[in-house]
Design a protein around this motif. Structure first.
Motif, PDB file in Angstrom:
ATOM      1  N   ILE A   8       0.869  -1.181   0.000  1.00  0.00           N
ATOM      2  CA  ILE A   8       0.000   0.000   0.000  1.00  0.00           C
ATOM      3  C   ILE A   8       0.902   1.224   0.000  1.00  0.00           C
ATOM      4  N   ASN A   9       0.895   1.962  -1.085  1.00  0.00           N
ATOM      5  CA  ASN A   9       1.750   3.150  -1.228  1.00  0.00           C
ATOM      6  C   ASN A   9       0.945   4.408  -0.929  1.00  0.00           C
ATOM      7  N   MET A  10       1.433   5.218   0.008  1.00  0.00           N
ATOM      8  CA  MET A  10       0.752   6.453   0.395  1.00  0.00           C
ATOM      9  C   MET A  10       1.367   7.649  -0.332  1.00  0.00           C
ATOM     10  N   ILE A  11       0.495   8.519  -0.859  1.00  0.00           N
ATOM     11  CA  ILE A  11       0.936   9.732  -1.551  1.00  0.00           C
ATOM     12  C   ILE A  11       0.256  10.936  -0.904  1.00  0.00           C
ATOM     13  N   ARG A  12       1.030  12.002  -0.707  1.00  0.00           N
ATOM     14  CA  ARG A  12       0.500  13.221  -0.085  1.00  0.00           C
ATOM     15  C   ARG A  12       1.035  14.436  -0.823  1.00  0.00           C
ATOM     16  N   ASP A  13       0.289  15.509  -0.814  1.00  0.00           N
ATOM     17  CA  ASP A  13       0.707  16.764  -1.430  1.00  0.00           C
ATOM     18  C   ASP A  13       2.132  17.101  -0.981  1.00  0.00           C
ATOM     19  N   PRO A  14       3.058  17.316  -1.927  1.00  0.00           N
ATOM     20  CA  PRO A  14       4.459  17.564  -1.547  1.00  0.00           C
ATOM     21  C   PRO A  14       4.640  18.794  -0.668  1.00  0.00           C
ATOM     22  N   ARG A  15       3.724  19.746  -0.774  1.00  0.00           N
ATOM     23  CA  ARG A  15       3.841  20.955   0.048  1.00  0.00           C
ATOM     24  C   ARG A  15       3.448  20.668   1.491  1.00  0.00           C
ATOM     25  N   ASP A  16       2.449  19.806   1.698  1.00  0.00           N
ATOM     26  CA  ASP A  16       2.114  19.390   3.056  1.00  0.00           C
ATOM     27  C   ASP A  16       3.226  18.528   3.644  1.00  0.00           C
ATOM     28  N   VAL A  17       3.840  17.687   2.804  1.00  0.00           N
ATOM     29  CA  VAL A  17       4.983  16.888   3.261  1.00  0.00           C
ATOM     30  C   VAL A  17       6.126  17.810   3.686  1.00  0.00           C
ATOM     31  N   LEU A  18       6.352  18.845   2.901  1.00  0.00           N
ATOM     32  CA  LEU A  18       7.421  19.795   3.197  1.00  0.00           C
ATOM     33  C   LEU A  18       7.180  20.479   4.539  1.00  0.00           C
ATOM     34  N   LEU A  19       5.953  20.909   4.773  1.00  0.00           N
ATOM     35  CA  LEU A  19       5.633  21.565   6.042  1.00  0.00           C
ATOM     36  C   LEU A  19       5.779  20.592   7.208  1.00  0.00           C
ATOM     37  N   SER A  20       5.307  19.355   7.015  1.00  0.00           N
ATOM     38  CA  SER A  20       5.390  18.367   8.077  1.00  0.00           C
ATOM     39  C   SER A  20       6.841  18.062   8.433  1.00  0.00           C
ATOM     40  N   GLN A  21       7.705  17.966   7.414  1.00  0.00           N
ATOM     41  CA  GLN A  21       9.127  17.735   7.666  1.00  0.00           C
ATOM     42  C   GLN A  21       9.768  18.957   8.333  1.00  0.00           C
ATOM     43  N   LYS A  22       9.327  20.131   7.942  1.00  0.00           N
ATOM     44  CA  LYS A  22       9.853  21.371   8.524  1.00  0.00           C
ATOM     45  C   LYS A  22       9.547  21.449  10.020  1.00  0.00           C
ATOM     46  N   GLN A  23       8.351  20.962  10.396  1.00  0.00           N
ATOM     47  CA  GLN A  23       7.915  21.035  11.790  1.00  0.00           C
ATOM     48  C   GLN A  23       8.206  19.763  12.577  1.00  0.00           C
ATOM     49  N   LYS A  24       8.793  18.758  11.920  1.00  0.00           N
ATOM     50  CA  LYS A  24       8.962  17.454  12.560  1.00  0.00           C
ATOM     51  C   LYS A  24       9.787  17.524  13.841  1.00  0.00           C
ATOM     52  N   TRP A  25      10.737  18.428  13.902  1.00  0.00           N
ATOM     53  CA  TRP A  25      11.582  18.528  15.092  1.00  0.00           C
ATOM     54  C   TRP A  25      10.769  18.928  16.326  1.00  0.00           C
ATOM     55  N   LYS A  26       9.558  19.433  16.114  1.00  0.00           N
ATOM     56  CA  LYS A  26       8.704  19.843  17.230  1.00  0.00           C
ATOM     57  C   LYS A  26       7.905  18.696  17.839  1.00  0.00           C
ATOM     58  N   ARG A  27       8.032  17.479  17.266  1.00  0.00           N
ATOM     59  CA  ARG A  27       7.251  16.345  17.775  1.00  0.00           C
ATOM     60  C   ARG A  27       7.475  16.139  19.277  1.00  0.00           C
ATOM     61  N   ARG A  28       8.652  16.417  19.746  1.00  0.00           N
ATOM     62  CA  ARG A  28       8.971  16.253  21.164  1.00  0.00           C
ATOM     63  C   ARG A  28       8.058  17.111  22.039  1.00  0.00           C
ATOM     64  N   TYR A  29       7.553  18.208  21.479  1.00  0.00           N
ATOM     65  CA  TYR A  29       6.747  19.160  22.241  1.00  0.00           C
ATOM     66  C   TYR A  29       5.260  19.091  21.876  1.00  0.00           C
ATOM     67  N   LEU A  30       4.906  18.183  20.962  1.00  0.00           N
ATOM     68  CA  LEU A  30       3.506  18.036  20.546  1.00  0.00           C
ATOM     69  C   LEU A  30       2.914  16.709  21.018  1.00  0.00           C
ATOM     70  N   GLY A  31       3.656  15.998  21.845  1.00  0.00           N
ATOM     71  CA  GLY A  31       3.152  14.731  22.360  1.00  0.00           C
ATOM     72  C   GLY A  31       4.182  13.624  22.329  1.00  0.00           C
ATOM     73  N   GLY A  32       5.237  13.784  21.515  1.00  0.00           N
ATOM     74  CA  GLY A  32       6.285  12.774  21.448  1.00  0.00           C
ATOM     75  C   GLY A  32       7.307  12.996  22.535  1.00  0.00           C
ATOM     76  N   THR A  33       6.865  12.944  23.783  1.00  0.00           N
ATOM     77  CA  THR A  33       7.720  13.305  24.921  1.00  0.00           C
ATOM     78  C   THR A  33       8.871  12.333  25.138  1.00  0.00           C
ATOM     79  N   ASP A  34       8.780  11.122  24.554  1.00  0.00           N
ATOM     80  CA  ASP A  34       9.855  10.153  24.733  1.00  0.00           C
ATOM     81  C   ASP A  34      10.939  10.302  23.669  1.00  0.00           C
TER      82      ASP A  34
END
Length: 351
Positions: A142-168
């Motif tokens: 099952i191959n997932m495809i997403r708008d590249p601009r949303d992917v770009l934003l998600s990758q840009k903000q990924k470092w914030k996962r620690r503060y959005l619930g990824g406390t571990d």
């Protein structure tokens, strides 16, 4: 008992692979693993060497460690040596190669959890579709495809996962996520990931699912996936926790598919869709980032019905991005050396 089905959820990172894995894992027959990163990191398909006992135990220990503790948070795999030895001793036939050991591991863990269909949801496996189809005749992808601009934003903000619930999340992973981000790199990887999957568009064992369609029409989309796999659809499969976003805070007690997770990239741009966006979603890409993404991916965006917008990049921002690209790429390469089994093969597949 030999499993007659294996599932692999693949796609560019931050394209909904984890969500699809969670959905499938809610089925009574499917056991969804964490991101195992067997292909490319634990084993390179370029080398088909036979496994000696010590090597088999080491590989099995790493798989157990990643599955038990998480890909981004796991510690020392040597503490799972005993479990890996027991696993190997229980096999009716000793695995001669890494790919056979991996298959046996998926089967073992799935049966231990009283399920009969293993599901590996490692996004990066999109670059190894050919190997998966060849090595595992019972596998479906099952191959997932997403708008590249949303992917770009998600990758840009990924470092914030620690503060959005990824406390571990370890601090080093937060730093790695920040270093990994550059609009040119992320846009180029989206291009190669989508291109890699498009090569198998006509393969009956591969299906592509658009993330936006999953959000807008979850029941129809998941029913279609179940039909492809050969399992019965159940409404309970949609009751997944709303966690893992790079933009919104985790809501583990809130179940269901959140339809508002699409189109975050233009949240600060003046469009009618933005009028009702909650404050929490007011993160977006700059005009320069949008321009870079669209410039690199225009042809594939047209092919997959992602409509480009007219945008004028900031000249200074464009210059900064191009000048910083070599340094950011080199830093990301150094930070990820420990995740690469075969450097030449990985670079060829991803870039």
């Amino acid at each position: 008992m030999k499993l007659d089905k294996m599932l692999f959820v693949v796609g560019n990172s931050r394209s909904g692979t984890t969500m699809m894995g969670r959905i499938l894992g809610k089925h009574s027959d499917v056991y969804t693993f964490g991101e195992l990163h067997f292909f490319g990191q634990l084993w390179s398909p370029a080398s088909f060497s036979e496994l000696h006992k010590q090597d088999a135990e080491k590989l099995a220990s790493r798989l157990f460690c990643i599955q038990r503790e998480g890909y981004r948070t796991h510690g020392n795999s040597s503490s799972f040596l005993g479990e890996s030895q027991n696993f190997l001793n229980e096999l009716p036939k000793y695995p001669a190669t890494p790919d056979r050991l991996f298959s046996a591991f998926l089967q073992y863990e799935t049966l231990q959890n009283n399920k009969n269909i293993p599901c590996d949801q490692t996004p990066r496996n999109v670059f190894y579709i050919d190997n998966i189809l060849r090595l595992y005749p019972q596998a479906k992808i099952i191959n997932m495809i997403r708008d590249p601009r949303d992917v770009l934003l998600s990758q840009k903000q990924k470092w914030k996962r620690r503060y959005l619930g990824g406390t571990d999340m370890p601090v080093k992973e937060t730093i790695r996520d920040w270093i990994n981000y550059h609009p040119i790199t992320i846009s180029r990887i989206w291009h190669t990931a989508v291109t890699a999957a498009d090569r198998f568009a006509d393969n009956e064992r591969v299906i592509s699912i658009y993330f936006e369609k999953l959000l807008a029409h979850p029941e129809t989309t998941v029913s279609h996936v179940c039909e492809f796999i050969g399992i019965d659809y159940a409404a309970s499969m949609l009751q997944v926790p709303q966690v893992g976003s790079s933009v919104n805070s985790d809501k583990p007690n809130q179940l269901g598919i959140n339809p508002t997770r699409a189109h975050h990239w233009h949240a600060n741009h003046n469009t009618e869709k933005d009028c009702d966006l909650p404050t929490e979603r007011r993160e977006s890409l700059s005009s320069t980032e949008i321009y870079i993404s669209q410039k690199i991916n225009r042809t594939l965006m047209d092919k997959h019905n992602y409509i480009p917008v007219s945008t004028r990049p900031n000249i200074f921002g464009l210059a900064v991005n191009f000048l910083s690209f070599p340094m950011k790429l080199a830093a990301a390469f150094i930070c990820n050396l420990d995740r690469i089994k075969n450097i030449r093969e990985t670079l060829k597949r991803r870039l």
